[in-house]
Design a protein around this motif. Structure first.
Motif, PDB file in Angstrom:
ATOM      1  N   ARG A  53     -21.357  -9.717   5.481  1.00 34.82           N
ATOM      2  CA  ARG A  53     -20.388  -8.657   5.201  1.00 34.82           C
ATOM      3  C   ARG A  53     -19.429  -8.525   6.376  1.00 34.82           C
ATOM      4  O   ARG A  53     -19.735  -8.928   7.501  1.00 34.82           O
ATOM      5  CB  ARG A  53     -21.092  -7.317   4.942  1.00 34.82           C
ATOM      6  N   LEU A  54     -18.283  -7.951   6.103  1.00 29.90           N
ATOM      7  CA  LEU A  54     -17.302  -7.692   7.142  1.00 29.90           C
ATOM      8  C   LEU A  54     -17.553  -6.303   7.719  1.00 29.90           C
ATOM      9  O   LEU A  54     -17.842  -5.357   6.988  1.00 29.90           O
ATOM     10  CB  LEU A  54     -15.880  -7.776   6.582  1.00 29.90           C
ATOM     11  N   THR A  55     -17.442  -6.187   9.034  1.00 28.84           N
ATOM     12  CA  THR A  55     -17.678  -4.900   9.691  1.00 28.84           C
ATOM     13  C   THR A  55     -16.369  -4.264  10.156  1.00 28.84           C
ATOM     14  O   THR A  55     -16.236  -3.041  10.141  1.00 28.84           O
ATOM     15  CB  THR A  55     -18.621  -5.073  10.888  1.00 28.84           C
ATOM     16  N   THR A  56     -15.406  -5.076  10.582  1.00 27.58           N
ATOM     17  CA  THR A  56     -14.113  -4.562  11.021  1.00 27.58           C
ATOM     18  C   THR A  56     -13.017  -5.540  10.595  1.00 27.58           C
ATOM     19  O   THR A  56     -13.257  -6.744  10.486  1.00 27.58           O
ATOM     20  CB  THR A  56     -14.039  -4.391  12.557  1.00 27.58           C
ATOM     21  N   VAL A  57     -11.834  -5.005  10.368  1.00 28.43           N
ATOM     22  CA  VAL A  57     -10.684  -5.834  10.019  1.00 28.43           C
ATOM     23  C   VAL A  57      -9.472  -5.322  10.786  1.00 28.43           C
ATOM     24  O   VAL A  57      -9.092  -4.161  10.657  1.00 28.43           O
ATOM     25  CB  VAL A  57     -10.390  -5.790   8.501  1.00 28.43           C
ATOM     26  N   SER A  58      -8.881  -6.178  11.603  1.00 31.53           N
ATOM     27  CA  SER A  58      -7.647  -5.837  12.315  1.00 31.53           C
ATOM     28  C   SER A  58      -6.644  -6.949  12.028  1.00 31.53           C
ATOM     29  O   SER A  58      -6.815  -8.084  12.487  1.00 31.53           O
ATOM     30  CB  SER A  58      -7.899  -5.722  13.825  1.00 31.53           C
ATOM     31  N   ILE A  59      -5.606  -6.645  11.233  1.00 30.87           N
ATOM     32  CA  ILE A  59      -4.673  -7.676  10.797  1.00 30.87           C
ATOM     33  C   ILE A  59      -3.236  -7.260  11.072  1.00 30.87           C
ATOM     34  O   ILE A  59      -2.943  -6.083  11.302  1.00 30.87           O
ATOM     35  CB  ILE A  59      -4.850  -7.990   9.290  1.00 30.87           C
ATOM     36  N   THR A  60      -2.342  -8.237  11.039  1.00 28.31           N
ATOM     37  CA  THR A  60      -0.938  -7.969  11.335  1.00 28.31           C
ATOM     38  C   THR A  60      -0.216  -7.308  10.164  1.00 28.31           C
ATOM     39  O   THR A  60       0.915  -6.853  10.325  1.00 28.31           O
ATOM     40  CB  THR A  60      -0.208  -9.272  11.704  1.00 28.31           C
ATOM     41  N   ARG A  61      -0.837  -7.286   8.993  1.00 28.74           N
ATOM     42  CA  ARG A  61      -0.265  -6.600   7.827  1.00 28.74           C
ATOM     43  C   ARG A  61      -1.289  -5.580   7.329  1.00 28.74           C
ATOM     44  O   ARG A  61      -2.011  -5.822   6.368  1.00 28.74           O
ATOM     45  CB  ARG A  61       0.068  -7.595   6.699  1.00 28.74           C
ATOM     46  N   PRO A  62      -1.386  -4.418   8.005  1.00 25.64           N
ATOM     47  CA  PRO A  62      -2.431  -3.433   7.663  1.00 25.64           C
ATOM     48  C   PRO A  62      -2.438  -3.024   6.196  1.00 25.64           C
ATOM     49  O   PRO A  62      -3.493  -2.697   5.640  1.00 25.64           O
ATOM     50  CB  PRO A  62      -2.086  -2.232   8.561  1.00 25.64           C
ATOM     51  N   GLU A  63      -1.260  -3.047   5.557  1.00 26.76           N
ATOM     52  CA  GLU A  63      -1.196  -2.652   4.150  1.00 26.76           C
ATOM     53  C   GLU A  63      -1.944  -3.629   3.244  1.00 26.76           C
ATOM     54  O   GLU A  63      -2.230  -3.323   2.086  1.00 26.76           O
ATOM     55  CB  GLU A  63       0.271  -2.533   3.697  1.00 26.76           C
ATOM     56  N   ARG A  64      -2.286  -4.817   3.781  1.00 20.13           N
ATOM     57  CA  ARG A  64      -3.014  -5.815   2.992  1.00 20.13           C
ATOM     58  C   ARG A  64      -4.495  -5.869   3.350  1.00 20.13           C
ATOM     59  O   ARG A  64      -5.195  -6.801   2.970  1.00 20.13           O
ATOM     60  CB  ARG A  64      -2.364  -7.190   3.174  1.00 20.13           C
ATOM     61  N   ASN A  65      -4.969  -4.857   4.059  1.00 20.28           N
ATOM     62  CA  ASN A  65      -6.387  -4.780   4.397  1.00 20.28           C
ATOM     63  C   ASN A  65      -7.194  -4.502   3.127  1.00 20.28           C
ATOM     64  O   ASN A  65      -7.031  -3.475   2.481  1.00 20.28           O
ATOM     65  CB  ASN A  65      -6.613  -3.666   5.420  1.00 20.28           C
ATOM     66  N   MET A  66      -8.076  -5.425   2.759  1.00 18.30           N
ATOM     67  CA  MET A  66      -8.817  -5.316   1.500  1.00 18.30           C
ATOM     68  C   MET A  66     -10.191  -4.680   1.661  1.00 18.30           C
ATOM     69  O   MET A  66     -10.916  -4.519   0.675  1.00 18.30           O
ATOM     70  CB  MET A  66      -8.996  -6.711   0.886  1.00 18.30           C
ATOM     71  N   LEU A  67     -10.567  -4.322   2.886  1.00 23.16           N
ATOM     72  CA  LEU A  67     -11.934  -3.888   3.152  1.00 23.16           C
ATOM     73  C   LEU A  67     -12.353  -2.702   2.281  1.00 23.16           C
ATOM     74  O   LEU A  67     -13.509  -2.617   1.853  1.00 23.16           O
ATOM     75  CB  LEU A  67     -12.086  -3.521   4.634  1.00 23.16           C
ATOM     76  N   ALA A  68     -11.425  -1.792   2.002  1.00 21.92           N
ATOM     77  CA  ALA A  68     -11.773  -0.600   1.228  1.00 21.92           C
ATOM     78  C   ALA A  68     -11.539  -0.776  -0.275  1.00 21.92           C
ATOM     79  O   ALA A  68     -11.822   0.138  -1.060  1.00 21.92           O
ATOM     80  CB  ALA A  68     -10.970   0.597   1.732  1.00 21.92           C
ATOM     81  N   ARG A  69     -11.055  -1.928  -0.701  1.00 18.78           N
ATOM     82  CA  ARG A  69     -10.771  -2.120  -2.126  1.00 18.78           C
ATOM     83  C   ARG A  69     -12.068  -2.290  -2.924  1.00 18.78           C
ATOM     84  O   ARG A  69     -12.991  -2.981  -2.487  1.00 18.78           O
ATOM     85  CB  ARG A  69      -9.875  -3.343  -2.337  1.00 18.78           C
ATOM     86  N   PRO A  70     -12.146  -1.675  -4.094  1.00 19.11           N
ATOM     87  CA  PRO A  70     -13.358  -1.794  -4.931  1.00 19.11           C
ATOM     88  C   PRO A  70     -13.679  -3.258  -5.246  1.00 19.11           C
ATOM     89  O   PRO A  70     -12.810  -4.020  -5.656  1.00 19.11           O
ATOM     90  CB  PRO A  70     -12.979  -1.022  -6.203  1.00 19.11           C
ATOM     91  N   GLY A  71     -14.923  -3.623  -5.023  1.00 19.61           N
ATOM     92  CA  GLY A  71     -15.380  -4.967  -5.355  1.00 19.61           C
ATOM     93  C   GLY A  71     -15.213  -5.987  -4.248  1.00 19.61           C
ATOM     94  O   GLY A  71     -15.821  -7.069  -4.306  1.00 19.61           O
ATOM     95  N   PHE A  72     -14.426  -5.664  -3.225  1.00 20.07           N
ATOM     96  CA  PHE A  72     -14.168  -6.666  -2.192  1.00 20.07           C
ATOM     97  C   PHE A  72     -15.417  -6.963  -1.367  1.00 20.07           C
ATOM     98  O   PHE A  72     -15.685  -8.117  -1.027  1.00 20.07           O
ATOM     99  CB  PHE A  72     -13.036  -6.217  -1.272  1.00 20.07           C
TER     100      PHE A  72
END
Length: 260
Positions: A53-72
């Motif tokens: 599983r992913l624990t943290t996500v730091s990306i250059t396009r924060p609006e495309r962070n999928m961590l909180a999306r249902p099913g991801f």
């Protein structure tokens, strides 16, 4: 790699090695890395390779962070990178493309690709493990809207990834030291205790306070694990501590320095 690539890499190294610890500088460095590789988005992903599983996500396009999306969370467990790491095809400091780790037919049948990557126009991804601490790791990722990464792209990442990892560790260390200093200003006992430590002892204390083992602290600081252990013995003596937990509490100011 061309001479122009090397000059741009050198500029990025200067930026990474700056003394500035501001988060915006870190994001700017990552964006420059992204442009040098030539991709649509990049990031530093924290993951647990045991639970997949992913624990943290730091990306250059924060609006495309999928961590909180249902099913991801369930879909990402099928990421080919986890199986590649366990089988030894993806190791520390060496980059590999998603399309190197699995065939296109298999990749395009995964819910991760169908439901999440394809709608975001992510066709391929270059991965490089830049940090390991027990079961948790930090991975540099570069997403691209077309398949394949060239030898040049991988050479750029392999060249700069160790420096990026060291910069991350240094920022973490400095951040812990700054936090300790802020707590020390409010607590005379802590201020006196920390003031007794040498510069190297403070560096060791900061690494231990963020969960590093002796071996991990040694790699970050460029010394041996035995030397780290000797510094810890001195730190415990000076601060009247007997455990890493007590040292962590003192550095972070979450509790009194006490024997445990």
């Amino acid at each position: 790699m061309t001479a122009r690539d090397l000059r741009r890499a050198l500029d990025l190294l200067r930026q990474l090695n700056s003394d500035d610890t501001d988060d915006e500088v870190a994001r700017t460095s990552l964006a420059a890395f992204e442009r040098l590789v030539g991709c649509d988005m990049s990031g530093v992903i924290g993951s647990d390779h045991v639970s997949r599983r992913l624990t943290t996500v730091s990306i250059t396009r924060p609006e495309r962070n999928m961590l909180a999306r249902p099913g991801f969370a369930a879909a990402v467990m099928q990421h080919p990178g986890f199986a590649a790491y366990r089988s030894g095809r993806l190791w520390m400091g060496s980059s590999a493309a998603l399309t190197d780790l699995t065939d296109l037919r298999t990749l395009r049948s995964l819910p991760l690709y169908v439901d999440f990557y394809r709608p975001e126009r992510t066709v391929d991804q270059l991965l490089c493990v830049v940090g390991l601490r027990g079961r948790r790791g930090s991975v540099l990722v570069f997403n691209r809207s077309r398949p394949g990464f060239s030898r040049r792209d991988k050479a750029v990442v392999d060249l700069l990834a160790p420096h990026f990892s060291q910069a991350m560790a240094r920022r973490e260390t400095v951040g812990a030291l700054l936090a300790a200093a802020r707590h020390a200003e409010r607590d005379t006992t802590r201020a006196v205790g920390l003031a007794d430590l040498t510069s190297r002892e403070l560096q060791v204390a900061a690494r231990v306070a963020v969960g590093a083992t002796d071996q991990e602290a040694a790699r970050t600081l460029g010394i041996s694990a035995r030397t780290v252990h000797k510094h810890l013995e001195q730190i415990y003596r000076k601060l009247d501590l007997t455990s890493r937990a007590g040292l962590t509490a003192l550095v972070h100011g979450t509790g009194p320095a006490q024997r445990s």
